[in-house]
Design a protein around this motif. Structure first.
Motif, PDB file in Angstrom:
ATOM      1  N   MET A   1       0.825  -1.205   0.000  1.00 59.85           N
ATOM      2  CA  MET A   1       0.000   0.000   0.000  1.00 59.85           C
ATOM      3  C   MET A   1       0.863   1.260   0.000  1.00 59.85           C
ATOM      4  O   MET A   1       0.478   2.285  -0.564  1.00 59.85           O
ATOM      5  N   ALA A   2       2.035   1.202   0.598  1.00 59.74           N
ATOM      6  CA  ALA A   2       2.921   2.368   0.569  1.00 59.74           C
ATOM      7  C   ALA A   2       3.406   2.644  -0.844  1.00 59.74           C
ATOM      8  O   ALA A   2       3.492   3.808  -1.272  1.00 59.74           O
ATOM      9  N   PHE A   3       3.689   1.598  -1.599  1.00 60.00           N
ATOM     10  CA  PHE A   3       4.107   1.783  -2.989  1.00 60.00           C
ATOM     11  C   PHE A   3       2.952   2.314  -3.835  1.00 60.00           C
ATOM     12  O   PHE A   3       3.157   3.136  -4.738  1.00 60.00           O
ATOM     13  N   VAL A   4       1.743   1.855  -3.587  1.00 59.35           N
ATOM     14  CA  VAL A   4       0.578   2.348  -4.327  1.00 59.35           C
ATOM     15  C   VAL A   4       0.374   3.827  -4.053  1.00 59.35           C
ATOM     16  O   VAL A   4       0.095   4.621  -4.965  1.00 59.35           O
ATOM     17  N   ALA A   5       0.535   4.239  -2.801  1.00 59.86           N
ATOM     18  CA  ALA A   5       0.376   5.656  -2.458  1.00 59.86           C
ATOM     19  C   ALA A   5       1.456   6.500  -3.118  1.00 59.86           C
ATOM     20  O   ALA A   5       1.198   7.622  -3.580  1.00 59.86           O
ATOM     21  N   ALA A   6       2.681   5.961  -3.193  1.00 57.68           N
ATOM     22  CA  ALA A   6       3.760   6.703  -3.834  1.00 57.68           C
ATOM     23  C   ALA A   6       3.525   6.828  -5.335  1.00 57.68           C
ATOM     24  O   ALA A   6       3.814   7.869  -5.938  1.00 57.68           O
ATOM     25  N   GLU A   7       3.011   5.772  -5.970  1.00 55.24           N
ATOM     26  CA  GLU A   7       2.695   5.848  -7.388  1.00 55.24           C
ATOM     27  C   GLU A   7       1.564   6.842  -7.644  1.00 55.24           C
ATOM     28  O   GLU A   7       1.588   7.603  -8.629  1.00 55.24           O
ATOM     29  N   ALA A   8       0.560   6.844  -6.772  1.00 52.43           N
ATOM     30  CA  ALA A   8      -0.571   7.764  -6.948  1.00 52.43           C
ATOM     31  C   ALA A   8      -0.147   9.213  -6.752  1.00 52.43           C
ATOM     32  O   ALA A   8      -0.726  10.125  -7.353  1.00 52.43           O
ATOM     33  N   ALA A   9       0.874   9.451  -5.916  1.00 51.20           N
ATOM     34  CA  ALA A   9       1.323  10.824  -5.674  1.00 51.20           C
ATOM     35  C   ALA A   9       2.019  11.418  -6.898  1.00 51.20           C
ATOM     36  O   ALA A   9       1.991  12.644  -7.100  1.00 51.20           O
ATOM     37  N   THR A  10       2.637  10.579  -7.730  1.00 47.46           N
ATOM     38  CA  THR A  10       3.335  11.085  -8.922  1.00 47.46           C
ATOM     39  C   THR A  10       2.471  11.054 -10.171  1.00 47.46           C
ATOM     40  O   THR A  10       2.903  11.552 -11.216  1.00 47.46           O
ATOM     41  N   ALA A  11       1.298  10.468 -10.109  1.00 45.26           N
ATOM     42  CA  ALA A  11       0.438  10.359 -11.284  1.00 45.26           C
ATOM     43  C   ALA A  11      -0.414  11.609 -11.460  1.00 45.26           C
ATOM     44  O   ALA A  11      -0.574  12.425 -10.543  1.00 45.26           O
ATOM     45  N   ASN A  12      -0.966  11.753 -12.654  1.00 54.44           N
ATOM     46  CA  ASN A  12      -1.890  12.852 -12.929  1.00 54.44           C
ATOM     47  C   ASN A  12      -3.158  12.641 -12.118  1.00 54.44           C
ATOM     48  O   ASN A  12      -3.751  11.563 -12.135  1.00 54.44           O
ATOM     49  N   ARG A  13      -3.582  13.662 -11.407  1.00 56.25           N
ATOM     50  CA  ARG A  13      -4.711  13.506 -10.494  1.00 56.25           C
ATOM     51  C   ARG A  13      -6.033  13.310 -11.220  1.00 56.25           C
ATOM     52  O   ARG A  13      -6.992  12.833 -10.640  1.00 56.25           O
ATOM     53  N   HIS A  14      -6.096  13.647 -12.508  1.00 57.89           N
ATOM     54  CA  HIS A  14      -7.338  13.505 -13.262  1.00 57.89           C
ATOM     55  C   HIS A  14      -7.363  12.215 -14.077  1.00 57.89           C
ATOM     56  O   HIS A  14      -8.408  11.559 -14.171  1.00 57.89           O
ATOM     57  N   THR A  15      -6.230  11.860 -14.685  1.00 55.92           N
ATOM     58  CA  THR A  15      -6.206  10.688 -15.571  1.00 55.92           C
ATOM     59  C   THR A  15      -5.445   9.504 -14.997  1.00 55.92           C
ATOM     60  O   THR A  15      -5.589   8.377 -15.473  1.00 55.92           O
ATOM     61  N   GLY A  16      -4.595   9.737 -14.009  1.00 64.54           N
ATOM     62  CA  GLY A  16      -3.788   8.650 -13.454  1.00 64.54           C
ATOM     63  C   GLY A  16      -2.617   8.253 -14.311  1.00 64.54           C
ATOM     64  O   GLY A  16      -1.989   7.224 -14.068  1.00 64.54           O
ATOM     65  N   ARG A  17      -2.287   9.106 -15.321  1.00 65.85           N
ATOM     66  CA  ARG A  17      -1.187   8.766 -16.220  1.00 65.85           C
ATOM     67  C   ARG A  17       0.100   9.481 -15.804  1.00 65.85           C
ATOM     68  O   ARG A  17       0.167  10.095 -14.743  1.00 65.85           O
ATOM     69  N   ASN A  18       1.106   9.352 -16.689  1.00 64.91           N
ATOM     70  CA  ASN A  18       2.393  10.043 -16.558  1.00 64.91           C
ATOM     71  C   ASN A  18       3.151   9.632 -15.283  1.00 64.91           C
ATOM     72  O   ASN A  18       3.736  10.459 -14.583  1.00 64.91           O
ATOM     73  N   VAL A  19       3.123   8.320 -14.987  1.00 59.60           N
ATOM     74  CA  VAL A  19       3.944   7.797 -13.888  1.00 59.60           C
ATOM     75  C   VAL A  19       5.259   7.339 -14.517  1.00 59.60           C
ATOM     76  O   VAL A  19       5.324   6.279 -15.151  1.00 59.60           O
ATOM     77  N   ALA A  20       6.312   8.148 -14.366  1.00 61.35           N
ATOM     78  CA  ALA A  20       7.586   7.875 -15.033  1.00 61.35           C
ATOM     79  C   ALA A  20       8.739   7.773 -14.049  1.00 61.35           C
ATOM     80  O   ALA A  20       9.891   8.024 -14.405  1.00 61.35           O
ATOM     81  N   THR A  21       8.455   7.459 -12.818  1.00 65.22           N
ATOM     82  CA  THR A  21       9.521   7.314 -11.818  1.00 65.22           C
ATOM     83  C   THR A  21      10.218   5.966 -12.001  1.00 65.22           C
ATOM     84  O   THR A  21       9.604   4.972 -12.391  1.00 65.22           O
ATOM     85  N   SER A  22      11.496   5.947 -11.727  1.00 70.01           N
ATOM     86  CA  SER A  22      12.270   4.708 -11.848  1.00 70.01           C
ATOM     87  C   SER A  22      12.100   3.863 -10.583  1.00 70.01           C
ATOM     88  O   SER A  22      11.526   4.298  -9.574  1.00 70.01           O
ATOM     89  N   HIS A  23      12.645   2.637 -10.652  1.00 71.19           N
ATOM     90  CA  HIS A  23      12.584   1.776  -9.479  1.00 71.19           C
ATOM     91  C   HIS A  23      13.392   2.356  -8.327  1.00 71.19           C
ATOM     92  O   HIS A  23      12.991   2.246  -7.161  1.00 71.19           O
ATOM     93  N   ASP A  24      14.533   2.972  -8.626  1.00 68.86           N
ATOM     94  CA  ASP A  24      15.361   3.556  -7.578  1.00 68.86           C
ATOM     95  C   ASP A  24      14.642   4.706  -6.875  1.00 68.86           C
ATOM     96  O   ASP A  24      14.662   4.815  -5.647  1.00 68.86           O
ATOM     97  N   THR A  25      13.996   5.557  -7.670  1.00 70.51           N
ATOM     98  CA  THR A  25      13.273   6.685  -7.074  1.00 70.51           C
ATOM     99  C   THR A  25      12.109   6.204  -6.221  1.00 70.51           C
ATOM    100  O   THR A  25      11.862   6.713  -5.109  1.00 70.51           O
ATOM    101  N   LEU A  26      11.368   5.211  -6.716  1.00 66.75           N
ATOM    102  CA  LEU A  26      10.237   4.691  -5.947  1.00 66.75           C
ATOM    103  C   LEU A  26      10.713   4.022  -4.657  1.00 66.75           C
ATOM    104  O   LEU A  26      10.111   4.202  -3.593  1.00 66.75           O
ATOM    105  N   ALA A  27      11.798   3.264  -4.746  1.00 68.41           N
ATOM    106  CA  ALA A  27      12.321   2.604  -3.547  1.00 68.41           C
ATOM    107  C   ALA A  27      12.842   3.619  -2.541  1.00 68.41           C
ATOM    108  O   ALA A  27      12.653   3.466  -1.330  1.00 68.41           O
TER     109      ALA A  27
END
Length: 242
Positions: A1-27
């Motif tokens: 759930m922490a990873f899901v929240a981190a992915e949602a924080a970087t995504a577009n709030r309207h479409t949910g797209r443009n998630v371009a973070t790397s594995h290192d940044t997410l970790a």
């Protein structure tokens, strides 16, 4: 759930797209290892919460220059482009709880011949007999071989050419004991004379060093022949002896 929240924080709030973070940044954002971030994204894709639109790749030379001008640092690879997705919801789940007995549902009552509602036994069941535990093995006091057997074994190891020097004298002592050869009466020189007489009577030549595949087995056979020869020679009357 922490990873899901981190992915949602970087995504577009309207479409949910443009998630371009790397594995290192997410970790680094979540505070876990890189392999954990990779596994979390694979699990999200398996559950239908995340979709990979474009897979990451290494940048070309011109793209590296553009990325350096844009970010101000060296960038060799572009991360994958992902988008959050709404997984398919399951249909309405029916209530699978077992029905309870009631006057409106008499079939759920206990059957007449149910094994749980039978009469008690007239006699008590016999109790299992207590099994006697096996006694633990306790080794007895060590009794060394007679001195004559030890001397004969040492002489065999150090004098016989086809018997390796690294052969254990304890194993040779056991071979002598099992063969029944009387080491108290016959010495090493007597044993050599007995083998010489045996080879002459059997019209065979003793094997040399290197020609014996299994020295211990060959020694056991030779000791058995010597013991039988001595036993037979002692039972023959004096007038019949050669």
């Amino acid at each position: 759930m922490a990873f899901v929240a981190a992915e949602a924080a970087t995504a577009n709030r309207h479409t949910g797209r443009n998630v371009a973070t790397s594995h290192d940044t997410l970790a680094r954002t979540v505070g876990r290892a890189k392999i954990t971030a990779r596994r979390a994204r694979a699990l999200m894709e398996a559950l239908g919460c995340l979709v990979t639109i474009r897979t990451g790749r290494y940048l070309l030379a011109l793209e590296r220059l553009e990325a350096s001008d844009h970010h101000g640092g060296q960038q060799l690879r572009a991360a994958s482009l992902r988008a959050l997705n709404m997984p398919e919801t399951l249909g309405t789940v029916t209530n699978e709880h077992l029905a309870t007995a009631s006057r409106l549902n008499p079939s759920t009552y206990q059957l007449k011949h149910s094994p749980k509602s039978g009469k008690p036994h007239s006699e008590a069941a016999s109790r299992p007999q207590h099994q006697r535990q096996k006694a633990k093995f306790q080794p007895g006091p060590y009794e060394p071989r007679p001195l004559a057997v030890q001397k004969l074994a040492a002489a065999l190891v150090y004098e016989i050419p086809w018997l390796p020097r690294e052969t254990s004298t304890l194993r040779v002592q056991r071979t002598i004991h099992r063969s029944g050869f009387d080491a108290e009466r016959f010495s090493y020189a007597d044993l050599i004379c007995i083998w010489f007489e045996l080879d002459k009577e059997l019209h065979q030549t003793p094997k040399e060093a290197g020609a014996v595949n299994d020295p211990e087995a060959y020694l056991a056979a030779r000791m058995k022949l010597a013991a039988n020869y001595v036993r037979w020679f002692s039972t023959v009357p004096a007038r019949e002896q050669p």
